[in-house]
Scaffold this active site. Structure first.
Site, short mmCIF file in Angstrom:
data_model
loop_
_atom_site.label_atom_id
_atom_site.label_comp_id
_atom_site.label_asym_id
_atom_site.label_seq_id
_atom_site.Cartn_x
_atom_site.Cartn_y
_atom_site.Cartn_z
N LYS A 83 1.00 -1.16 0.01
CA LYS A 83 -0.13 -0.20 -0.09
C LYS A 83 0.99 1.40 0.13
O LYS A 83 1.84 1.45 0.84
CB LYS A 83 -0.85 -0.04 1.34
CG LYS A 83 -2.26 0.83 1.04
CD LYS A 83 -2.92 0.49 2.33
CE LYS A 83 -4.43 1.12 2.21
NZ LYS A 83 -4.88 0.97 3.65
O1 G3P Z 1 -7.40 1.87 6.09
C1 G3P Z 1 -7.95 2.74 4.81
C2 G3P Z 1 -9.08 3.35 5.31
O2 G3P Z 1 -10.30 2.74 5.13
C3 G3P Z 1 -9.25 4.17 6.68
O3 G3P Z 1 -10.19 5.07 6.55
O4 G3P Z 1 -11.39 7.27 7.67
O5 G3P Z 1 -11.72 4.93 8.70
O6 G3P Z 1 -9.62 6.03 8.88
P1 G3P Z 1 -10.66 5.77 7.88
#
Ligand code: G3P
Length: 218
Positions: A83
């Protein structure tokens, strides 16, 4: 539509993998920090628990250093997906890794133009963060629709849309209607997809009526 679990909690991942609904896992540095675990050891355990792509994110910001970290991460297991952030260095690393045949998940995508760049760089997955866009008052699902239309205009672009920063079952419903390839879900959101009060009510009524018959099937 493929479901990935967006978590670095090995117990939650293993529990959900047992449902047969998990096609991969995504982690990020914040999720790994929250786990309190050794990064490489944890990724190894996750790769054992789930046979699909497991996203492990580089933390370097320069392309060459990203590639060095990617080599370390790729050596952990064959289903590690590297990633990288959506920066010029991240795109350079994506192109180099794709040319080596490595799967790359390009993360922190917030615009259709960024998604177009990632696809041109050879990303296997693009991760648009719908929840974080919604949090700012922007239209997260609108971005998914734009990327879907753009990618479909150019069949040579093979990048899969991996909806990320998912906050609710509604994000999943809309993503599936749009035709996103993958969604990565926090464990509690994945578990909640099955919930409907009429299902619970209907089953309770079936079982109550069945009990009145005094019969048993076995
Ligand atoms: O892991 C990538 C993404 O899904 C994280 O998003 O906004 O939940 O931190 P968030």
């Amino acid at each position: 539509m493929k479901f990935f679990v967006d978590s670095a909690d090995i117990e939650a991942i293993s529990d959900l993998a047992a449902t047969g609904m998990v096609d991969g896992v995504t982690t990020n540095p914040s999720l790994v920090a929250k786990s309190g675990r050794d990064f490489k050891e944890l990724i190894g355990e996750i790769c054992q628990a789930v046979k699909g792509p497991v996203s492990a994110e580089v933390t370097a910001t320069q392309a060459d250093a990203m590639l060095a970290e990617a080599a370390e991460l790729a050596a952990i297991a064959e289903n590690v997906c590297i990633k990288v952030p959506l920066t010029w260095d991240g795109l350079r690393a994506t192109r180099a890794l794709a040319d080596m045949g490595r799967q790359v998940n390009v993360t922190l995508c917030f615009s259709a133009n960024q998604a177009l760049l990632a696809a041109k760089a050879g990303a296997a997955f693009i991760s648009p963060f719908v929840g974080r866009l919604d949090d700012t008052g922007a239209d997260g699902m609108g971005l998914i629709a734009d990327i879907r239309q753009i990618y479909d205009n150019y069949p040579d672009l093979e990048t899969e849309i991996l909806v990320a920063s998912v906050r609710s079952p509604e994000h999943i419903r809309q993503s599936a209607l749009i035709g996103a390839d993958v969604a990565t879900l926090p464990p509690d959101v994945l578990r909640s997809l099955i919930n409907h009060p009429l299902t619970d009510k209907g089953l309770a009524a079936f079982l109550a009526d069945w009990q009145k018959t005094g019969q048993s099937i076995t």
